[in-house]
Design a protein around this motif. Structure first.
Motif, PDB file in Angstrom:
ATOM      1  N   ARG A   1       0.835  -1.199   0.000  1.00  0.00           N
ATOM      2  CA  ARG A   1       0.000   0.000   0.000  1.00  0.00           C
ATOM      3  C   ARG A   1       0.873   1.253   0.000  1.00  0.00           C
ATOM      4  NH1 ARG A   1      -3.255  -1.514   3.735  1.00  0.00           N
ATOM      5  NH2 ARG A   1      -2.090  -0.627   5.463  1.00  0.00           N
ATOM      6  N   ASP A   2       1.965   1.218   0.764  1.00  0.00           N
ATOM      7  CA  ASP A   2       2.910   2.333   0.760  1.00  0.00           C
ATOM      8  C   ASP A   2       3.536   2.506  -0.622  1.00  0.00           C
ATOM      9  OD1 ASP A   2       2.404   2.806   3.421  1.00  0.00           O
ATOM     10  OD2 ASP A   2       4.220   1.795   4.124  1.00  0.00           O
TER      11      ASP A   2
ATOM     12  N   ASP B   1       2.185   1.683  -3.476  1.00  0.00           N
ATOM     13  CA  ASP B   1       1.155   2.237  -4.353  1.00  0.00           C
ATOM     14  C   ASP B   1       1.030   3.746  -4.153  1.00  0.00           C
ATOM     15  OD1 ASP B   1       0.695  -0.313  -5.284  1.00  0.00           O
ATOM     16  OD2 ASP B   1      -1.166  -0.599  -4.158  1.00  0.00           O
ATOM     17  N   GLY B   2       1.114   4.184  -2.905  1.00  0.00           N
ATOM     18  CA  GLY B   2       1.076   5.618  -2.616  1.00  0.00           C
ATOM     19  C   GLY B   2       2.269   6.344  -3.201  1.00  0.00           C
TER      20      GLY B   2
ATOM     21  N   VAL C   1       1.698   6.835  -6.990  1.00  0.00           N
ATOM     22  CA  VAL C   1       0.781   7.942  -7.276  1.00  0.00           C
ATOM     23  C   VAL C   1       1.457   9.277  -6.995  1.00  0.00           C
ATOM     24  CG1 VAL C   1      -1.407   9.004  -6.590  1.00  0.00           C
ATOM     25  CG2 VAL C   1      -1.269   6.531  -6.889  1.00  0.00           C
ATOM     26  N   ALA C   2       2.189   9.363  -5.895  1.00  0.00           N
ATOM     27  CA  ALA C   2       2.877  10.609  -5.552  1.00  0.00           C
ATOM     28  C   ALA C   2       3.927  10.966  -6.602  1.00  0.00           C
ATOM     29  CB  ALA C   2       3.522  10.486  -4.178  1.00  0.00           C
TER      30      ALA C   2
ATOM     31  N   THR D   1       5.107  -2.317  -6.602  1.00  0.00           N
ATOM     32  CA  THR D   1       3.788  -1.712  -6.556  1.00  0.00           C
ATOM     33  C   THR D   1       2.850  -2.368  -7.566  1.00  0.00           C
ATOM     34  OG1 THR D   1       2.575   0.370  -6.744  1.00  0.00           O
ATOM     35  CG2 THR D   1       4.461   0.093  -8.185  1.00  0.00           C
TER      36      THR D   1
END
Length: 97
Positions: free
Chosen positions: A22-23, A25-26, A29-30, A62
């Motif tokens: 999840r980190d 994936d963040g 996106v960032a 990711t």
């Protein structure tokens, strides 16, 4: 008691890997968002940040790999834009008109 600290339960390992993914994936996106914003503002700062975040997201496997690759490409585009601006008119600012 010491054995449980050395050998975590499968449930804990599963939640740790889910949180890690999840980190990642963040981060993907960032990196995309920073690379996109970097084309317009502060490309000397946002470009390298996008590159680093995209690289970390890809290394952490990711599920948003495409977005991380876009962030990586946009980060490099930010750096190229910075080099072009500095070469053309010796400034890091650009404007329309």
């Amino acid at each position: 008691m010491a054995l449980t600290a050395l050998n975590p339960s499968p449930a804990r390992t599963h939640t740790d890997s889910a949180a890690r993914r999840r980190d990642a994936d963040g981060m993907a996106v960032a990196s995309f968002v920073l690379g996109l914003i970097g084309l317009l503002l502060f490309n000397a700062v946002f470009g390298p940040c996008a590159i680093v975040l995209a690289t970390l997201a890809i290394a952490r496997q990711t599920q948003r790999r495409g977005r991380a690759l876009l962030g990586l490409a946009l980060g490099f585009a930010d750096i190229v834009l910075l080099i072009v601006l500095v070469t053309m008119d010796n400034t890091v600012f650009w404007q329309f008109g």
